[in-house]
Design a protein around this motif. Structure first.
Motif, PDB file in Angstrom:
ATOM      1  N   SER A 167      -5.018   8.320  -1.137  1.00  0.00           N
ATOM      2  CA  SER A 167      -4.718   9.680  -0.664  1.00  0.00           C
ATOM      3  C   SER A 167      -3.333  10.120  -1.123  1.00  0.00           C
ATOM      4  N   GLY A 168      -2.381   9.183  -1.097  1.00  0.00           N
ATOM      5  CA  GLY A 168      -1.036   9.507  -1.567  1.00  0.00           C
ATOM      6  C   GLY A 168      -1.011   9.855  -3.043  1.00  0.00           C
ATOM      7  N   ILE A 169      -1.804   9.145  -3.848  1.00  0.00           N
ATOM      8  CA  ILE A 169      -1.854   9.449  -5.282  1.00  0.00           C
ATOM      9  C   ILE A 169      -2.420  10.849  -5.514  1.00  0.00           C
ATOM     10  N   ILE A 170      -3.475  11.206  -4.772  1.00  0.00           N
ATOM     11  CA  ILE A 170      -4.059  12.548  -4.908  1.00  0.00           C
ATOM     12  C   ILE A 170      -3.032  13.616  -4.543  1.00  0.00           C
ATOM     13  N   ALA A 221       2.915   4.060  -7.509  1.00  0.00           N
ATOM     14  CA  ALA A 221       1.725   4.160  -6.671  1.00  0.00           C
ATOM     15  C   ALA A 221       0.482   3.661  -7.400  1.00  0.00           C
ATOM     16  N   TRP A 222       0.334   4.019  -8.667  1.00  0.00           N
ATOM     17  CA  TRP A 222      -0.811   3.546  -9.445  1.00  0.00           C
ATOM     18  C   TRP A 222      -0.809   2.032  -9.542  1.00  0.00           C
ATOM     19  N   VAL A 223       0.347   1.467  -9.898  1.00  0.00           N
ATOM     20  CA  VAL A 223       0.437   0.012 -10.034  1.00  0.00           C
ATOM     21  C   VAL A 223       0.173  -0.667  -8.690  1.00  0.00           C
ATOM     22  N   GLY A 224       0.780  -0.143  -7.619  1.00  0.00           N
ATOM     23  CA  GLY A 224       0.589  -0.735  -6.303  1.00  0.00           C
ATOM     24  C   GLY A 224      -0.854  -0.688  -5.837  1.00  0.00           C
ATOM     25  N   THR A 225      -1.539   0.420  -6.098  1.00  0.00           N
ATOM     26  CA  THR A 225      -2.935   0.542  -5.673  1.00  0.00           C
ATOM     27  C   THR A 225      -3.834  -0.420  -6.439  1.00  0.00           C
ATOM     28  N   LEU A 243       5.721  -3.752  -2.197  1.00  0.00           N
ATOM     29  CA  LEU A 243       6.966  -3.237  -2.770  1.00  0.00           C
ATOM     30  C   LEU A 243       6.722  -1.971  -3.591  1.00  0.00           C
ATOM     31  N   MET A 244       5.630  -1.957  -4.351  1.00  0.00           N
ATOM     32  CA  MET A 244       5.357  -0.803  -5.206  1.00  0.00           C
ATOM     33  C   MET A 244       5.042   0.440  -4.380  1.00  0.00           C
ATOM     34  N   THR A 245       4.236   0.308  -3.328  1.00  0.00           N
ATOM     35  CA  THR A 245       3.940   1.472  -2.492  1.00  0.00           C
ATOM     36  C   THR A 245       5.176   1.932  -1.728  1.00  0.00           C
ATOM     37  N   PHE A 246       6.037   0.984  -1.342  1.00  0.00           N
ATOM     38  CA  PHE A 246       7.271   1.359  -0.657  1.00  0.00           C
ATOM     39  C   PHE A 246       8.177   2.164  -1.577  1.00  0.00           C
ATOM     40  N   PHE A 247       8.334   1.713  -2.806  1.00  0.00           N
ATOM     41  CA  PHE A 247       9.174   2.449  -3.756  1.00  0.00           C
ATOM     42  C   PHE A 247       8.552   3.794  -4.122  1.00  0.00           C
ATOM     43  N   ALA A 248       7.219   3.853  -4.152  1.00  0.00           N
ATOM     44  CA  ALA A 248       6.554   5.137  -4.386  1.00  0.00           C
ATOM     45  C   ALA A 248       6.906   6.130  -3.282  1.00  0.00           C
ATOM     46  N   GLY A 300       4.671  11.010   0.246  1.00  0.00           N
ATOM     47  CA  GLY A 300       5.587   9.955   0.673  1.00  0.00           C
ATOM     48  C   GLY A 300       5.161   9.318   1.990  1.00  0.00           C
ATOM     49  N   ILE A 301       4.709  10.145   2.934  1.00  0.00           N
ATOM     50  CA  ILE A 301       4.245   9.627   4.219  1.00  0.00           C
ATOM     51  C   ILE A 301       3.029   8.718   4.026  1.00  0.00           C
ATOM     52  N   MET A 302       2.105   9.127   3.150  1.00  0.00           N
ATOM     53  CA  MET A 302       0.919   8.309   2.914  1.00  0.00           C
ATOM     54  C   MET A 302       1.277   6.969   2.273  1.00  0.00           C
ATOM     55  N   PHE A 303       2.255   6.982   1.373  1.00  0.00           N
ATOM     56  CA  PHE A 303       2.670   5.720   0.746  1.00  0.00           C
ATOM     57  C   PHE A 303       3.376   4.811   1.751  1.00  0.00           C
ATOM     58  N   PHE A 304       4.165   5.379   2.637  1.00  0.00           N
ATOM     59  CA  PHE A 304       4.789   4.560   3.679  1.00  0.00           C
ATOM     60  C   PHE A 304       3.742   4.005   4.646  1.00  0.00           C
TER      61      PHE A 304
END
Length: 214
Positions: free
Chosen positions: A118-121, A12-16, A189-194, A143-147
Protein backbone atom coordinates in the motif's frame (compact mmCIF):
# COMPACT_ATOMS: atom_id res chain seq x y z
CA UNK A 1 11.48 16.48 -2.53
CA UNK A 2 11.38 14.11 -5.51
CA UNK A 3 14.87 12.82 -4.74
CA UNK A 4 13.71 11.81 -1.26
CA UNK A 5 10.64 10.08 -2.71
CA UNK A 6 12.78 8.30 -5.30
CA UNK A 7 15.10 6.99 -2.60
CA UNK A 8 12.16 5.98 -0.46
CA UNK A 9 10.50 4.17 -3.34
CA UNK A 10 13.70 2.25 -4.08
CA UNK A 11 14.04 1.19 -0.43
CA UNK A 12 10.39 0.21 -0.37
CA UNK A 13 10.68 -1.99 -3.46
CA UNK A 14 13.76 -3.76 -2.12
CA UNK A 15 12.22 -4.16 1.34
CA UNK A 16 8.97 -5.59 -0.01
CA UNK A 17 10.78 -8.12 -2.22
CA UNK A 18 12.95 -9.23 0.69
CA UNK A 19 9.88 -9.42 2.91
CA UNK A 20 8.04 -11.71 0.49
CA UNK A 21 11.12 -13.92 0.03
CA UNK A 22 11.68 -14.18 3.78
CA UNK A 23 8.05 -15.08 4.42
CA UNK A 24 7.88 -17.73 1.70
CA UNK A 25 11.18 -19.56 2.21
CA UNK A 26 12.01 -22.36 4.65
CA UNK A 27 15.33 -21.22 6.10
CA UNK A 28 14.47 -19.23 9.21
CA UNK A 29 16.29 -21.70 11.43
CA UNK A 30 18.84 -24.45 10.85
CA UNK A 31 19.75 -27.19 13.32
CA UNK A 32 20.93 -30.75 13.69
CA UNK A 33 18.43 -33.39 14.77
CA UNK A 34 19.99 -36.71 15.81
CA UNK A 35 23.08 -35.84 13.76
CA UNK A 36 21.14 -34.97 10.59
CA UNK A 37 20.75 -31.51 9.08
CA UNK A 38 17.27 -29.92 9.23
CA UNK A 39 15.75 -26.48 8.70
CA UNK A 40 12.38 -24.81 9.00
CA UNK A 41 10.44 -21.72 7.96
CA UNK A 42 7.07 -20.24 8.77
CA UNK A 43 5.13 -22.74 6.65
CA UNK A 44 7.20 -25.92 6.42
CA UNK A 45 9.91 -27.86 8.23
CA UNK A 46 12.41 -30.01 6.36
CA UNK A 47 13.93 -33.19 7.76
CA UNK A 48 16.54 -34.84 5.63
CA UNK A 49 15.45 -34.45 2.01
CA UNK A 50 11.70 -34.00 2.55
CA UNK A 51 9.63 -31.04 3.71
CA UNK A 52 6.29 -31.07 5.54
CA UNK A 53 3.74 -28.43 6.43
CA UNK A 54 3.98 -27.00 9.93
CA UNK A 55 0.32 -27.89 10.51
CA UNK A 56 0.85 -31.44 9.33
CA UNK A 57 0.93 -34.12 11.97
CA UNK A 58 3.70 -36.68 12.12
CA UNK A 59 1.27 -39.46 11.31
CA UNK A 60 0.21 -37.69 8.12
CA UNK A 61 3.85 -37.12 7.21
CA UNK A 62 4.65 -40.80 7.66
CA UNK A 63 1.59 -41.80 5.67
CA UNK A 64 2.39 -39.87 2.51
CA UNK A 65 3.19 -43.04 0.63
CA UNK A 66 6.98 -43.20 0.83
CA UNK A 67 8.15 -45.77 -1.70
CA UNK A 68 11.01 -47.86 -0.40
CA UNK A 69 13.39 -49.42 -2.85
CA UNK A 70 16.54 -51.40 -2.00
CA UNK A 71 18.75 -48.34 -2.52
CA UNK A 72 16.46 -46.18 -0.36
CA UNK A 73 15.96 -48.37 2.71
CA UNK A 74 18.62 -46.67 4.76
CA UNK A 75 17.42 -43.17 3.83
CA UNK A 76 13.81 -43.99 4.75
CA UNK A 77 14.87 -45.48 8.09
CA UNK A 78 16.81 -42.31 8.85
CA UNK A 79 13.83 -40.18 7.88
CA UNK A 80 11.52 -42.19 10.11
CA UNK A 81 13.93 -41.75 13.02
CA UNK A 82 14.07 -37.99 12.43
CA UNK A 83 10.28 -37.73 12.30
CA UNK A 84 10.01 -39.73 15.53
CA UNK A 85 12.51 -37.42 17.20
CA UNK A 86 10.66 -34.33 15.92
CA UNK A 87 7.33 -35.69 17.24
CA UNK A 88 8.87 -36.13 20.70
CA UNK A 89 10.02 -32.51 20.75
CA UNK A 90 6.72 -31.31 19.25
CA UNK A 91 4.58 -33.02 21.90
CA UNK A 92 6.92 -32.08 24.74
CA UNK A 93 6.72 -28.40 23.86
CA UNK A 94 2.98 -28.44 23.22
CA UNK A 95 1.45 -28.44 19.76
CA UNK A 96 -0.83 -25.51 20.62
CA UNK A 97 2.12 -23.34 21.66
CA UNK A 98 3.85 -23.97 18.35
CA UNK A 99 0.71 -23.24 16.33
CA UNK A 100 0.04 -19.99 18.17
CA UNK A 101 3.47 -18.51 17.66
CA UNK A 102 3.68 -19.63 14.02
CA UNK A 103 0.27 -18.13 13.29
CA UNK A 104 1.25 -14.86 14.98
CA UNK A 105 4.51 -14.61 13.04
CA UNK A 106 2.79 -15.40 9.75
CA UNK A 107 0.03 -12.87 10.40
CA UNK A 108 2.46 -10.07 11.23
CA UNK A 109 4.58 -10.80 8.16
CA UNK A 110 1.54 -10.82 5.86
CA UNK A 111 0.24 -7.57 7.36
CA UNK A 112 3.67 -6.05 6.89
CA UNK A 113 3.72 -7.04 3.22
CA UNK A 114 0.25 -5.54 2.70
CA UNK A 115 1.26 -2.26 4.36
CA UNK A 116 4.46 -2.08 2.32
CA UNK A 117 2.53 -2.70 -0.91
CA UNK A 118 0.00 0.00 0.00
CA UNK A 119 2.88 2.35 0.77
CA UNK A 120 4.44 1.71 -2.63
CA UNK A 121 1.13 2.51 -4.37
CA UNK A 122 0.77 5.74 -2.40
CA UNK A 123 4.44 6.52 -3.00
CA UNK A 124 4.01 6.22 -6.76
CA UNK A 125 0.86 8.34 -6.66
CA UNK A 126 2.79 10.96 -4.64
CA UNK A 127 4.72 11.86 -7.79
CA UNK A 128 1.39 13.01 -9.25
CA UNK A 129 0.35 15.01 -6.19
CA UNK A 130 -2.13 17.68 -7.26
CA UNK A 131 -2.63 21.02 -5.45
CA UNK A 132 -6.30 20.19 -4.86
CA UNK A 133 -5.28 17.30 -2.58
CA UNK A 134 -3.18 19.25 -0.08
CA UNK A 135 -5.32 18.02 2.82
CA UNK A 136 -4.42 14.43 1.99
CA UNK A 137 -0.66 14.30 1.62
CA UNK A 138 0.33 11.18 -0.25
CA UNK A 139 4.00 11.32 0.83
CA UNK A 140 2.87 11.49 4.47
CA UNK A 141 0.41 8.61 3.98
CA UNK A 142 3.09 6.52 2.25
CA UNK A 143 5.51 7.18 5.11
CA UNK A 144 2.91 6.08 7.66
CA UNK A 145 2.30 2.84 5.75
CA UNK A 146 6.03 2.09 5.62
CA UNK A 147 6.38 2.71 9.35
CA UNK A 148 3.39 0.42 9.96
CA UNK A 149 5.09 -2.23 7.83
CA UNK A 150 8.27 -1.82 9.88
CA UNK A 151 6.31 -2.25 13.11
CA UNK A 152 4.66 -5.46 11.90
CA UNK A 153 8.01 -6.91 10.80
CA UNK A 154 9.48 -6.04 14.20
CA UNK A 155 6.61 -7.78 15.98
CA UNK A 156 6.96 -10.88 13.79
CA UNK A 157 10.71 -11.13 14.35
CA UNK A 158 10.33 -10.47 18.07
CA UNK A 159 7.79 -13.30 18.45
CA UNK A 160 9.87 -15.71 16.39
CA UNK A 161 13.13 -14.80 18.13
CA UNK A 162 11.65 -15.06 21.61
CA UNK A 163 10.08 -18.46 21.09
CA UNK A 164 13.06 -19.84 19.17
CA UNK A 165 15.62 -18.79 21.77
CA UNK A 166 13.52 -19.78 24.79
CA UNK A 167 12.19 -23.09 23.48
CA UNK A 168 13.55 -24.45 20.20
CA UNK A 169 17.13 -23.36 20.81
CA UNK A 170 17.27 -25.31 24.06
CA UNK A 171 16.05 -28.54 22.46
CA UNK A 172 18.03 -28.64 19.24
CA UNK A 173 21.78 -28.99 19.16
CA UNK A 174 24.03 -26.88 16.95
CA UNK A 175 21.25 -24.52 15.86
CA UNK A 176 21.38 -21.05 14.32
CA UNK A 177 19.18 -18.53 12.57
CA UNK A 178 19.41 -18.81 8.80
CA UNK A 179 19.21 -16.51 5.79
CA UNK A 180 15.41 -16.16 5.62
CA UNK A 181 15.44 -14.76 9.14
CA UNK A 182 18.26 -12.37 8.23
CA UNK A 183 16.33 -11.18 5.17
CA UNK A 184 13.49 -10.25 7.52
CA UNK A 185 15.77 -7.88 9.44
CA UNK A 186 17.11 -6.37 6.21
CA UNK A 187 13.51 -5.83 5.03
CA UNK A 188 12.78 -4.10 8.34
CA UNK A 189 15.64 -1.65 7.78
CA UNK A 190 14.61 -0.97 4.18
CA UNK A 191 10.97 -0.22 5.02
CA UNK A 192 12.09 1.97 7.93
CA UNK A 193 14.37 4.02 5.68
CA UNK A 194 11.58 4.23 3.09
CA UNK A 195 9.36 5.78 5.76
CA UNK A 196 12.13 8.21 6.74
CA UNK A 197 12.64 9.32 3.13
CA UNK A 198 8.94 9.93 2.56
CA UNK A 199 8.59 11.85 5.81
CA UNK A 200 11.52 14.05 4.75
CA UNK A 201 9.81 14.59 1.40
CA UNK A 202 6.60 15.53 3.21
CA UNK A 203 8.38 18.03 5.47
CA UNK A 204 10.16 19.56 2.49
CA UNK A 205 6.87 19.86 0.62
CA UNK A 206 5.22 21.52 3.62
CA UNK A 207 8.06 24.01 4.01
CA UNK A 208 7.86 24.91 0.35
CA UNK A 209 4.08 25.30 0.53
CA UNK A 210 4.20 27.52 3.62
CA UNK A 211 6.99 29.69 2.23
CA UNK A 212 5.18 30.25 -1.07
CA UNK A 213 3.25 33.57 -0.98
CA UNK A 214 -0.46 33.21 -1.60
Amino acid sequence: MYSFMGGGLFCAWVGTILLVVATATDHWMQYRLSGAFAHQGLWRYCLGTKCYLQTESIGEALGQGLQVYPMQVRACCLEGHLLSRWRTLWLRGGKGCFATYWNATRAFMILSALCATSGIILGILAFAQQPTFTRLSRPFSAGIMFFASTLFILLALAVYTGVTVSFLGRRFGDWRFSWSYILGWVALLMTFFAGIFYMCAYRMHECQRLSTPR
